[in-house]
Design a protein around this motif. Sequence first.
Motif, PDB file in Angstrom:
ATOM      1  N   GLN A   3       0.832  -1.201   0.000  1.00  9.66           N
ATOM      2  CA  GLN A   3       0.000   0.000   0.000  1.00  9.66           C
ATOM      3  C   GLN A   3       0.871   1.257   0.000  1.00  9.66           C
ATOM      4  OE1 GLN A   3      -2.467   0.515   3.485  1.00  9.66           O
ATOM      5  NE2 GLN A   3      -4.037   1.576   2.304  1.00  9.66           N
ATOM      6  N   ILE A   4       0.576   2.176  -0.910  1.00  8.02           N
ATOM      7  CA  ILE A   4       1.176   3.506  -0.925  1.00  8.02           C
ATOM      8  C   ILE A   4       0.118   4.483  -0.428  1.00  8.02           C
ATOM      9  CG2 ILE A   4       2.271   5.303  -2.321  1.00  8.02           C
ATOM     10  CD1 ILE A   4       2.960   3.122  -4.375  1.00  8.02           C
ATOM     11  N   ASN A   5       0.477   5.246   0.592  1.00  9.89           N
ATOM     12  CA  ASN A   5      -0.503   6.133   1.226  1.00  9.89           C
ATOM     13  C   ASN A   5      -0.054   7.587   1.113  1.00  9.89           C
ATOM     14  OD1 ASN A   5      -2.628   7.119   2.753  1.00  9.89           O
ATOM     15  ND2 ASN A   5      -1.653   6.639   4.713  1.00  9.89           N
ATOM     16  N   ASP A   6      -0.655   8.329   0.198  1.00  6.23           N
ATOM     17  CA  ASP A   6      -0.484   9.776   0.070  1.00  6.23           C
ATOM     18  C   ASP A   6       0.983  10.174  -0.095  1.00  6.23           C
ATOM     19  OD1 ASP A   6      -1.523  12.326  -0.188  1.00  6.23           O
ATOM     20  OD2 ASP A   6      -1.439  12.744   1.962  1.00  6.23           O
ATOM     21  N   LEU A   7       1.658   9.555  -1.040  1.00  3.82           N
ATOM     22  CA  LEU A   7       3.071   9.839  -1.286  1.00  3.82           C
ATOM     23  C   LEU A   7       3.209  11.013  -2.253  1.00  3.82           C
ATOM     24  CD1 LEU A   7       5.868   7.250  -1.887  1.00  3.82           C
ATOM     25  CD2 LEU A   7       5.645   9.203  -3.426  1.00  3.82           C
ATOM     26  N   SER A   8       4.024  11.981  -1.860  1.00  7.73           N
ATOM     27  CA  SER A   8       4.305  13.139  -2.709  1.00  7.73           C
ATOM     28  C   SER A   8       5.796  13.436  -2.688  1.00  7.73           C
ATOM     29  CB  SER A   8       3.545  14.380  -2.237  1.00  7.73           C
ATOM     30  OG  SER A   8       2.145  14.204  -2.335  1.00  7.73           O
ATOM     31  N   VAL A   9       6.298  13.979  -3.797  1.00  4.06           N
ATOM     32  CA  VAL A   9       7.706  14.378  -3.895  1.00  4.06           C
ATOM     33  C   VAL A   9       7.762  15.790  -4.451  1.00  4.06           C
ATOM     34  CG1 VAL A   9       9.943  13.922  -4.964  1.00  4.06           C
ATOM     35  CG2 VAL A   9       8.495  12.006  -4.248  1.00  4.06           C
ATOM     36  N   HIS A  10       8.450  16.664  -3.750  1.00  2.58           N
ATOM     37  CA  HIS A  10       8.642  18.048  -4.186  1.00  2.58           C
ATOM     38  C   HIS A  10      10.136  18.336  -4.185  1.00  2.58           C
ATOM     39  CE1 HIS A  10       4.318  18.791  -3.654  1.00  2.58           C
ATOM     40  NE2 HIS A  10       4.440  18.123  -2.515  1.00  2.58           N
ATOM     41  N   THR A  43      11.153   8.238 -10.094  1.00 11.56           N
ATOM     42  CA  THR A  43      11.074   8.937  -8.806  1.00 11.56           C
ATOM     43  C   THR A  43      10.194   8.177  -7.830  1.00 11.56           C
ATOM     44  OG1 THR A  43      11.412  11.076  -9.875  1.00 11.56           O
ATOM     45  CG2 THR A  43      10.406  11.101  -7.689  1.00 11.56           C
ATOM     46  N   LEU A  44       9.126   7.582  -8.325  1.00 10.33           N
ATOM     47  CA  LEU A  44       8.232   6.795  -7.468  1.00 10.33           C
ATOM     48  C   LEU A  44       8.992   5.649  -6.812  1.00 10.33           C
ATOM     49  CD1 LEU A  44       5.406   6.155  -6.385  1.00 10.33           C
ATOM     50  CD2 LEU A  44       5.011   4.816  -8.466  1.00 10.33           C
ATOM     51  N   PHE A  45       9.770   4.914  -7.586  1.00 11.33           N
ATOM     52  CA  PHE A  45      10.573   3.827  -7.014  1.00 11.33           C
ATOM     53  C   PHE A  45      11.511   4.356  -5.934  1.00 11.33           C
ATOM     54  CE2 PHE A  45      10.625   0.445 -10.651  1.00 11.33           C
ATOM     55  CZ  PHE A  45       9.276   0.235 -10.454  1.00 11.33           C
ATOM     56  N   GLY A  50      12.913   4.992  -0.153  1.00 10.41           N
ATOM     57  CA  GLY A  50      13.529   5.922   0.785  1.00 10.41           C
ATOM     58  C   GLY A  50      14.814   6.548   0.303  1.00 10.41           C
ATOM     59  N   PHE A  51      15.058   6.520  -1.014  1.00 17.40           N
ATOM     60  CA  PHE A  51      16.291   7.092  -1.566  1.00 17.40           C
ATOM     61  C   PHE A  51      16.235   8.617  -1.656  1.00 17.40           C
ATOM     62  CE2 PHE A  51      17.006   2.977  -4.228  1.00 17.40           C
ATOM     63  CZ  PHE A  51      17.361   2.299  -3.071  1.00 17.40           C
ATOM     64  N   ILE A  52      15.034   9.173  -1.705  1.00 21.52           N
ATOM     65  CA  ILE A  52      14.880  10.620  -1.840  1.00 21.52           C
ATOM     66  C   ILE A  52      13.832  11.103  -0.837  1.00 21.52           C
ATOM     67  CG2 ILE A  52      15.557  10.688  -4.280  1.00 21.52           C
ATOM     68  CD1 ILE A  52      12.585  10.786  -4.997  1.00 21.52           C
ATOM     69  N   ASN A  62       0.953  -4.033   6.359  1.00 19.63           N
ATOM     70  CA  ASN A  62       0.723  -3.069   7.434  1.00 19.63           C
ATOM     71  C   ASN A  62       1.982  -2.677   8.202  1.00 19.63           C
ATOM     72  OD1 ASN A  62      -2.145  -2.965   6.986  1.00 19.63           O
ATOM     73  ND2 ASN A  62      -2.322  -4.939   8.032  1.00 19.63           N
ATOM     74  N   LYS A  63       3.156  -3.005   7.674  1.00 17.58           N
ATOM     75  CA  LYS A  63       4.419  -2.581   8.270  1.00 17.58           C
ATOM     76  C   LYS A  63       5.082  -1.559   7.345  1.00 17.58           C
ATOM     77  CE  LYS A  63       5.259  -7.009  10.579  1.00 17.58           C
ATOM     78  NZ  LYS A  63       6.197  -8.164  10.714  1.00 17.58           N
ATOM     79  N   LEU A  64       5.659  -0.516   7.930  1.00 13.77           N
ATOM     80  CA  LEU A  64       6.318   0.503   7.137  1.00 13.77           C
ATOM     81  C   LEU A  64       7.443  -0.109   6.311  1.00 13.77           C
ATOM     82  CD1 LEU A  64       6.577   3.561   9.547  1.00 13.77           C
ATOM     83  CD2 LEU A  64       5.455   3.529   7.309  1.00 13.77           C
ATOM     84  N   LEU A  65       7.364   0.092   4.997  1.00  6.91           N
ATOM     85  CA  LEU A  65       8.372  -0.507   4.131  1.00  6.91           C
ATOM     86  C   LEU A  65       9.747   0.112   4.368  1.00  6.91           C
ATOM     87  CD1 LEU A  65       8.479  -2.716   1.969  1.00  6.91           C
ATOM     88  CD2 LEU A  65       8.250  -0.938   0.244  1.00  6.91           C
ATOM     89  N   LYS A  66       9.796   1.396   4.739  1.00  3.51           N
ATOM     90  CA  LYS A  66      11.090   2.040   4.963  1.00  3.51           C
ATOM     91  C   LYS A  66      11.842   1.400   6.128  1.00  3.51           C
ATOM     92  CE  LYS A  66       9.283   5.836   7.835  1.00  3.51           C
ATOM     93  NZ  LYS A  66       9.074   7.301   7.889  1.00  3.51           N
ATOM     94  N   ASN A  67      11.135   0.689   6.991  1.00  2.86           N
ATOM     95  CA  ASN A  67      11.779  -0.041   8.082  1.00  2.86           C
ATOM     96  C   ASN A  67      12.016  -1.498   7.729  1.00  2.86           C
ATOM     97  OD1 ASN A  67      11.623   2.304   9.640  1.00  2.86           O
ATOM     98  ND2 ASN A  67       9.659   1.713  10.553  1.00  2.86           N
ATOM     99  N   ASN A  68      11.613  -1.880   6.522  1.00  4.32           N
ATOM    100  CA  ASN A  68      11.749  -3.278   6.095  1.00  4.32           C
ATOM    101  C   ASN A  68      12.246  -3.364   4.653  1.00  4.32           C
ATOM    102  OD1 ASN A  68      10.324  -5.021   8.387  1.00  4.32           O
ATOM    103  ND2 ASN A  68       9.074  -3.179   8.071  1.00  4.32           N
TER     104      ASN A  68
END
Length: 237
Positions: A3-10, A43-45, A50-52, A62-68
């Motif tokens: 699940q991607i939840n409200d991801l934005s990149v500026h 950019t989405l990848f 967590g590269f950018i 239901n676990k944060l992917l940035k921690n896994n």
Amino acid sequence: MFQINDLSVHINDQTILSHIHYTQQSSGKIIGILGPNGAGKSTLFKAILGFIPHTGDTYWNNKLLKNNTNLCSYVPQKSTVDLTFPITVEHVILSGLYNGKLNTFNQNGMYKVNELLIQFELTHCRHKTLNTLSGGQLQRVLLARSFMQDKMIYFLDEPFVGIDFKSYDIIKKCIFELKNKDKLIFIIHHDLNSATSLFDDIIMLNKQVVATGPTETTLTQDNLEKTFFNTGGLQYV
């Protein structure tokens, strides 16, 4: 569940991605990401992994992917690879096992390397350096290294670009074999004509999600126009 939840990149006050929401309930699927140049696909990848810097979160079961992130494997476009580095095909693939420890490599690792060399039809290239390979051979090496890692989620950036027909068929077969192992595979892709033969589902992206769903029902003329149409017409990129 992914699940991607409200991801934005500026970046520098410029919006690259805006409020991306996406849910995939099942593994064992190949998901194509389609959109024009500048749509934010790569950019989405990078944001998911967590590269950018970004806002929003991505979850796996239901676990944060940035921690896994150990669950993920990422293959960037092959144009980013340093071909001058003096390393052989065999050792590139083996490096997929490296986890920062000196005892990473063992006999089982070499056995798996041999399996992947056969699977990707690279046995005759095992002692060649990267700068001697064709574009298709290089792409197969990068994917074999990724497969060596045996992750749950794969992010592949344009794996079918700039390769020969033989490599295309080999890579397609290997990716489908990976799918059959119940992996979830996301692929950035540019060729709309082959999308229905490659992907179970698609994400149509142009800075925001235009449409998602099964490929056959989502890849419609209306969605194509919403995703690709600009003053220059429909862009097949």
